[in-house]
Design a protein around this motif. Structure first.
Motif, PDB file in Angstrom:
ATOM      1  N   LEU A 280       0.851  -1.194   0.000  1.00  0.00           N
ATOM      2  CA  LEU A 280       0.000   0.000   0.000  1.00  0.00           C
ATOM      3  C   LEU A 280       0.884   1.240   0.000  1.00  0.00           C
ATOM      4  CD1 LEU A 280      -2.751   1.415   0.345  1.00  0.00           C
ATOM      5  CD2 LEU A 280      -2.482   1.148   2.819  1.00  0.00           C
ATOM      6  N   THR A 281       0.555   2.173  -0.878  1.00  0.00           N
ATOM      7  CA  THR A 281       1.254   3.456  -0.864  1.00  0.00           C
ATOM      8  C   THR A 281       0.225   4.550  -1.179  1.00  0.00           C
ATOM      9  OG1 THR A 281       3.117   4.698  -1.756  1.00  0.00           O
ATOM     10  CG2 THR A 281       2.004   3.211  -3.270  1.00  0.00           C
ATOM     11  N   HIS A 282       0.650   5.786  -1.235  1.00  0.00           N
ATOM     12  CA  HIS A 282      -0.311   6.888  -1.398  1.00  0.00           C
ATOM     13  C   HIS A 282       0.156   7.892  -2.435  1.00  0.00           C
ATOM     14  CE1 HIS A 282      -1.229   5.302   2.631  1.00  0.00           C
ATOM     15  NE2 HIS A 282      -2.461   5.596   2.304  1.00  0.00           N
ATOM     16  N   GLN A 327      -5.251   6.346  -1.899  1.00  0.00           N
ATOM     17  CA  GLN A 327      -4.548   5.076  -1.716  1.00  0.00           C
ATOM     18  C   GLN A 327      -4.164   4.460  -3.055  1.00  0.00           C
ATOM     19  OE1 GLN A 327      -7.360   2.826   0.680  1.00  0.00           O
ATOM     20  NE2 GLN A 327      -6.089   3.165   2.486  1.00  0.00           N
ATOM     21  N   VAL A 328      -3.012   3.850  -3.108  1.00  0.00           N
ATOM     22  CA  VAL A 328      -2.578   3.090  -4.277  1.00  0.00           C
ATOM     23  C   VAL A 328      -2.114   1.721  -3.793  1.00  0.00           C
ATOM     24  CG1 VAL A 328      -0.907   2.929  -6.163  1.00  0.00           C
ATOM     25  CG2 VAL A 328      -1.833   5.162  -5.507  1.00  0.00           C
ATOM     26  N   TRP A 329      -2.730   0.674  -4.323  1.00  0.00           N
ATOM     27  CA  TRP A 329      -2.324  -0.683  -3.956  1.00  0.00           C
ATOM     28  C   TRP A 329      -1.416  -1.218  -5.056  1.00  0.00           C
ATOM     29  CZ3 TRP A 329      -4.027  -2.602   0.691  1.00  0.00           C
ATOM     30  CH2 TRP A 329      -5.095  -1.921   1.288  1.00  0.00           C
ATOM     31  N   PRO A 362       6.797   8.218  -3.887  1.00  0.00           N
ATOM     32  CA  PRO A 362       8.121   7.793  -3.408  1.00  0.00           C
ATOM     33  C   PRO A 362       8.498   6.359  -3.793  1.00  0.00           C
ATOM     34  CG  PRO A 362       7.007   9.036  -1.709  1.00  0.00           C
ATOM     35  CD  PRO A 362       6.052   8.920  -2.839  1.00  0.00           C
ATOM     36  N   ALA A 363       7.614   5.405  -3.541  1.00  0.00           N
ATOM     37  CA  ALA A 363       7.965   4.015  -3.828  1.00  0.00           C
ATOM     38  C   ALA A 363       8.168   3.770  -5.323  1.00  0.00           C
ATOM     39  CB  ALA A 363       6.881   3.086  -3.297  1.00  0.00           C
ATOM     40  N   LEU A 364       7.632   4.668  -6.138  1.00  0.00           N
ATOM     41  CA  LEU A 364       7.698   4.474  -7.585  1.00  0.00           C
ATOM     42  C   LEU A 364       8.658   5.468  -8.232  1.00  0.00           C
ATOM     43  CD1 LEU A 364       3.853   4.010  -8.274  1.00  0.00           C
ATOM     44  CD2 LEU A 364       5.553   2.244  -7.869  1.00  0.00           C
TER      45      LEU A 364
END
Lengths: 669, 512
Positions: A280-282, A327-329, A362-364
């Motif tokens: 899960l990220t945002h 939210q982004v799953w 951030p995660a991407l």
């Protein structure tokens, strides 16, 4: 005349090839033809074949049968109930989910078993394989690769309502026609579909597939005169897994013990420890900035076709709710896949901007895109033109299921596919059509909502749509549907029927055993230790009463009365759920009965509402004329329908009973 | 005889094969056969208005219990169909409510075929209200829905074919009466209160449902439920307080609602003043004087009447007047009886053209036919005002033309300034009001109150279920809110089409 000739022809051919199965392409005559190999089409074809109809499934590419075009997941809140029901009627998707699932979880675990949402992330490859091998090994089912160019129609059977009768299809290659008694169209987004990415538009229903067949659209709109509307949907870009910094996302673990979708399965193909996590990220303010900067380059969101309010594209989310974190799953695409699916980031902007947008998260921040996201706009047939058996009212033998009816989602498509397949099969076998009650299943709710009210945006199932949610539970779908699926419908195999009956009898026995153990509440406290019972000391409670209490489990009761209860351990969870909900369901039974009565009253489909000599306002006349409710139940649920209007309608029907529509008088009622 | 009418219904309405519960599968399913009419119902079955004796009927299995509790019959019940003079007391407080006759009818020898009881009590509103409320406080006893007695009678085979055929009309009439009553209630303070509750309850439900359906995928914080908790608690407190409020009756308007309507300057306000014999409304010869509703309650032939004067119906550019016209139209829709005032000097001089003229005129004044009102309706009277300004001979010929004209309501020539024709008009008006008052459908206020109380109590009970299951099972908690809203919805007057079908299906037992 023509109809009769065809009928004769059909009998000859049938008697000649009735024992044949497999892919014999020389055949010219089938009971049922299903067009489309998605979730609706595969369920429809399999259901028709299970019923005993010689069935032909036509798809553009055999390799894409059972492909998950969008998200790699199945089930969820409301949708999970549909999967369980499709499984209870012996459909494919539940077992396919158990075979392909790589991450199982029950959503809403803390909110009550009636609204639990069984869900799984899927391995796309395994899902496709399962569906394909099931279909290819189904007796009486032939799969053919090809594009349908034209729907063949003839004069209607005068004894039944309708202006046309379907007689078969013709393929694009212009060769011979293929004849059938019924046709199920499950063309998804391929009906006048257009793909959108940035400022470019191209015809089609799914990236990488052939264009939609203009001939079919033409037949539906021009020859059959069906009203169509336009909807839109979209899919996110697929991201290369190793380009993602998962340490910056929150890990979402699956359930430790996977719960299978299918009532036939005790475990899933994927072992508990083999399951894959989700992340899960945002979104960030940067994401919003990119969306705003790209609006002028984004044709799709500037169009006015209706998109869904739930599951919207990131563009519409940001534009509608600015300044928020969304939210982004990040979901796995399969055990061996090197891709991640960013649920929540469906987008249609130009590919270079899609990359910029992703990298604002951030995660991407180093993400690489394998295939960009895109939007689809497509025609759907206004589903109020269908009967509760999913047949087009004006065209005998023509059934529609899935996105063509304005729904969204695999589960919704599968549910309609199954029911359309059942009725297409029944029609071909000269059996009367059947409807599913909304008091009995989510499938019934889905179909009743579609044909009774129509859609203004892609329709998705929610538990709040079901009035009898506490009865239509995922745990009891087999008891609700399987026995009758075998006894009355004919779409359930003997093996599954036997299993359901044994479960039903076992539960019944267990409930009686529970009721047979009765003690005073004081004695119960002694037996079970420290439990809080609200009843006063002298009240006698039986085991079933006791099981309603939050702190009491079946295991506790079984250890107190091992001799009569321990043999029912396998049902412990189901018994607990049954005990809690039973009193509430009983209270609702009256209301359920009322709705069932309404549903069993059908209104003539050819009623001329506009010139009906009764006192109805123009507004009500127009509503009735547009929607043409199938039953009185549906008529009452129409917005704008007045009580007086209903009475007038009834009075009129009363005096003019010859206006009948020939719906077979079935059911004992 | 009966099967004949059954046949009509069944063939008119095809039974669609429905995939439904089979008996074999019923072990764990819901029992599909509903318990028909197991509840005990009561209603004021005499008309309202001022009458010496009021009759309250009770029907259903608990009737004997009701009789024992309220008429102090601890021993045996009286012999069936024999009047007995008893003290009628409140079953809870044992307070004396009235002295009256009680009758016991053992089923099937009763109007409804069920065990029944009758209370013949004094006709004052206070006594009637007290008895109805006492009945409503008994377990398993509830106020009857309109026409429910008739339906039960039909069930029991106590009605002949003619009556069965009349049932359709009855249902229609009841619907109309309920609709008018509902519209009225929604207009007042009480209506606004209920509407507000209903709005808040809807929000609560929406939030719970959102939490159930979406919280796993979307950002819906747990805080949503905490808000619902406090909203539900607040609503419970307010409804309970309202139920305890002894002054509730004051807010309900009583009596037959009579509305004066017509074009501007036809003399509507003069008619009101004539009827009231006092200048309640400002009367002036300028068209469009009355911009709002003027209401007066008066007594016509011993029956309470609430008379309203409305703004003249015309297209106006004045926004205040437009609002007045809107309200006037609304009021006409809610009325039990509408007096359409026409300026006789505007009538065509040729008497043969008058009927067509009036027909046309009525269609502009009255709401559309599906609102249940047609020109021929017995809910309309035509008042041809300013008759003193029309030549006598023309008036007489016109009267002759209009007499017994089908499709037109009765018409009376009248001069408000000279009072000519007033007597004749009053006779017609009185008989109309009497019919309406004798008609228990036109909304007995105390009965309405009892119904409200029952639904409000059920609503509060349902909300309890929310708290009870809030932390254990949200689906069941949500069910409580759904149920509460359903009960409230029955008061806010939303006579949903389903409720009507409910009546029909239960009456004719179709599909069972």
């Amino acid at each position: 005349m023509l109809a009769q000739k065809l009928h004769l022809l059909r009998h000859n051919v049938l008697s000649f090839v009735s024992s044949r199965t497999g892919s014999d392409l020389t055949r010219r005559q089938y009971d049922v033809i299903v067009v489309g190999g998605g979730h609706a089409g595969t369920e429809a074809a399999a259901a028709a074949a299970r019923l005993g109809a010689e069935t032909l499934l036509i798809t553009q590419k055999i390799m894409t049968i059972g492909a998950l075009s969008c998200n790699p997941s199945l089930g969820g809140v409301g949708k999970g109930q549909l999967v369980r029901e499709v499984d209870a009627l012996d459909g494919l998707c539940g077992r396919a989910g158990d075979s392909a699932g790589v991450h199982f979880s029950i959503l809403n675990r803390s909110k009550g078993p009636a609204v639990w949402g069984p869900r799984a992330q899927l391995d796309r490859e395994r899902y496709r394989q399962f569906i394909q091998s099931e279909l290819l090994s189904t007796p009486r089912l032939t799969v053919l690769e090809g594009s349908v160019d034209e729907l063949l129609v003839s004069q209607p059977n005068p004894e039944e309502p309708g202006h046309h009768r379907v007689t078969g299809i013709r393929l694009v290659d212009g060769s011979h026609p293929i004849l059938s008694s019924s046709v199920v169209l499950t063309t998804g987004t391929f009906l006048s579909g257009s793909l959108f990415m940035g400022q470019t538009t191209s015809p089609g229903g799914r990236m990488g597939d052939a264009q939609s067949c203009a001939g079919l659209s033409y037949t539906l709109k021009e020859t059959l005169g069906l009203r169509v509307g336009r909807l839109r949907t979209g899919t996110p870009p697929r991201i290369v897994k190793e380009s993602v910094d998962l340490s910056l996302a929150q890990l979402q673990a699956p359930d430790k013990q996977p719960t299978p979708f299918s009532f036939l399965n005790t475990h899933t193909r994927c072992k508990p420890e083999e399951q894959l996590p989700c992340y899960l990220t945002h979104t960030t303010p940067g994401v919003e900035r990119v969306v705003r900067e790209s609006v002028h380059l984004n044709c799709h969101i500037q169009q006015d076709a209706k998109g869904p309010r739930y599951c919207p594209s990131i563009e519409s989310r940001v534009l509608r709710f600015p300044g928020r974190r969304h939210q982004v799953w990040l979901e796995p695409e399969g055990l061996t896949s090197d891709l991640l699916y960013p649920q929540g980031l469906s987008m249609t902007m130009p590919p270079e901007l899609q990359l910029r947008l992703l990298r604002e998260i951030p995660a991407l921040h180093r993400a690489e895109i394998r295939t960009p996201g895109y939007g689809v706009q497509y025609d759907f047939v206004c589903p109020t033109q269908l009967t509760p058996s999913l047949q087009v009212k004006s065209t005998q033998g023509l059934f529609l299921a899935g996105q063509i009816n304005g729904t969204t989602g695999y589960e919704e498509a599968a549910a309609q596919g199954l029911w359309a397949g059942v009725n297409a099969g029944r029609t071909a076998l000269s059996l009367p059509p059947m409807a599913l009650s909304r008091t009995q299943s989510y499938i019934g709710v889905l179909i009743d909502d579609l044909v009774g009210r129509g859609v203004t945006e892609p329709y998705r199932m929610f538990t709040s749509r079901a009035e009898f949610r506490t009865y239509l539970r995922p745990d009891n779908a087999d008891l609700r549907l399987t026995p009758r699926g075998f006894e009355e419908v004919g779409c359930v195999t003997l093996r599954r029927y036997k299993k359901a009956v044994s479960v039903r009898d076992g539960l019944q026995e267990a409930l009686m055993a529970l009721q047979s153990v009765a003690l005073s509440s004081t004695r119960w406290r002694e037996k079970l230790g420290n439990i809080s019972l609200s009843e006063n000391k002298s009240t006698t409670l039986n085991g079933l009463d006791l099981l309603q209490y939050k702190d009491v489990s079946f295991e506790m009761l079984a250890s107190a009365f091992p001799e009569c209860l321990s043999q029912y351990f396998e049902y412990s969870q189901r018994l607990k759920i049954e005990a809690v909900y039973r009193p509430h369901c009983e209270k609702q039974s009256r209301e359920m009965e009322r709705i069932r009565s309404e549903e069993s009253l059908s209104l003539p489909s050819d009623m001329d509402y506009l010139s009906l000599p009764v006192s109805l306002s123009q507004e009500v006349r127009e509503i009735l004329d547009r929607v043409r409710p199938n039953t009185l139940g549906a008529a009452t649920r129409l917005p704008g329908m007045t009580p007086a209007g209903i009475i007038h309608l009834l009075n009129y029907s009363n005096g003019n009973f010859h206006l009948g529509c020939g719906v077979p008088l079935g059911g004992s009622g | 005889m009966l099967p004949c009418s059954w046949g009509l219904w069944r063939s008119a309405i095809h039974t669609l094969k429905t995939f439904r519960a089979s008996p074999s599968a019923r072990g764990l399913c819901i029992p599909t056969r509903a318990v028909c009419d197991a509840e005990t119902i009561f209603a004021l079955s005499s008309g309202h208005g001022r009458c010496g004796v009021a009759v309250v009927r009770v029907s259903g299995p608990a009737s004997s219990m009701v009789l024992r509790n309220m008429a102090g019959l601890t021993q045996a019940l009286p012999p069936p169909r024999t009047a007995l003079l008893r003290r009628i007391t409140d079953p809870q407080s044992k307070e004396l409510l009235d002295r009256g006759l009680v009758l016991w009818f053992k089923g099937p020898h009763s109007f409804t075929g069920e065990d029944s009881a009758e209370f013949h009590i004094h006709g004052g509103p206070a006594v009637i209200t007290a008895v109805l409320q006492a009945l409503g406080s008994l377990e398993g006893v509830r106020p009857a829905e309109a026409g429910e007695f008739t339906r039960r009678a039909f069930h029991a085979g106590k009605l002949g074919l003619t009556e069965v055929e009349g049932l359709g009309d009855l249902i229609h009439a009841e619907t109309e009466a309920q609709r008018r009553q509902a519209l009225r209630q929604m207009d007042g303070e009480l209506g606004r209160l209920y509407q507000d509750w209903s709005y808040r309850l809807k929000r609560c439900l929406a939030h719970v449902e959102a939490f159930i359906d979406f919280s796993e995928d979307e950002l819906i914080e747990d805080g949503v439920l905490n808000q619902v908790d406090s909203s539900v608690r607040q609503l419970e407190t307010e409804i309970e307080r309202h139920l305890k409020d002894e002054r509730r009756g004051e807010r309900l308007r009583t009596g037959v609602q009579v509305v004066i309507a017509g074009a501007t300057n036809a003399g509507k306000s003069s008619l009101l003043n004539t009827l009231c014999q006092r200048p309640a409304a400002i009367v002036s010869p300028i068209a469009g004087t009355t911009r709002d509703i003027v209401e007066t309650s008066l007594d016509i032939g011993g029956f309470p009447v609430l008379l309203s004067d409305t703004a003249g119906l015309r297209d106006s550019s004045d926004s205040v007047e437009r609002e007045g016209v809107r309200r006037a139209r609304q009021r006409v829709e809610q009325a039990d009886l509408t007096l359409v005032v026409v300026d006789s000097t505007q009538l065509p001089p040729d008497p043969q053209l008058v009927a067509a003229f009036l027909q046309e005129h009525l269609s502009t004044v009255l709401p559309s036919p599906e609102a249940g009102m047609t020109a021929a309706s017995d809910r309309v009277l035509l008042v041809l005002n300013k008759s003193d300004l029309v030549p006598e001979e023309q008036r007489e010929r016109t009267e002759g033309e209009l007499r017994e004209r089908p499709g037109l309501p009765p018409a009376c020539f009248l001069s408000c300034s000279t009072s000519t024709g007033l007597e004749d008009f009053l006779t017609v008006l009185q008989s109309r009001v009497k019919t309406l008052c004798g008609d228990p459908l036109s909304g007995a206020p105390s009965l309405t109150q009892a119904r409200h109380r029952a639904h409000l109590q059920q609503s509060v009970q349902a909300l309890n279920q929310y708290h009870q299951y809030r932390d254990q099972d949200l689906a069941l908690a949500a069910e409580g809110v759904r149920l509460a809203l359903t009960h409230l919805g029955r008061i806010t007057g939303r006579v949903g089409a389903e409720e009507i079908l409910d009546i029909i299906f239960r009456d004719f037992c179709i599909g069972k």
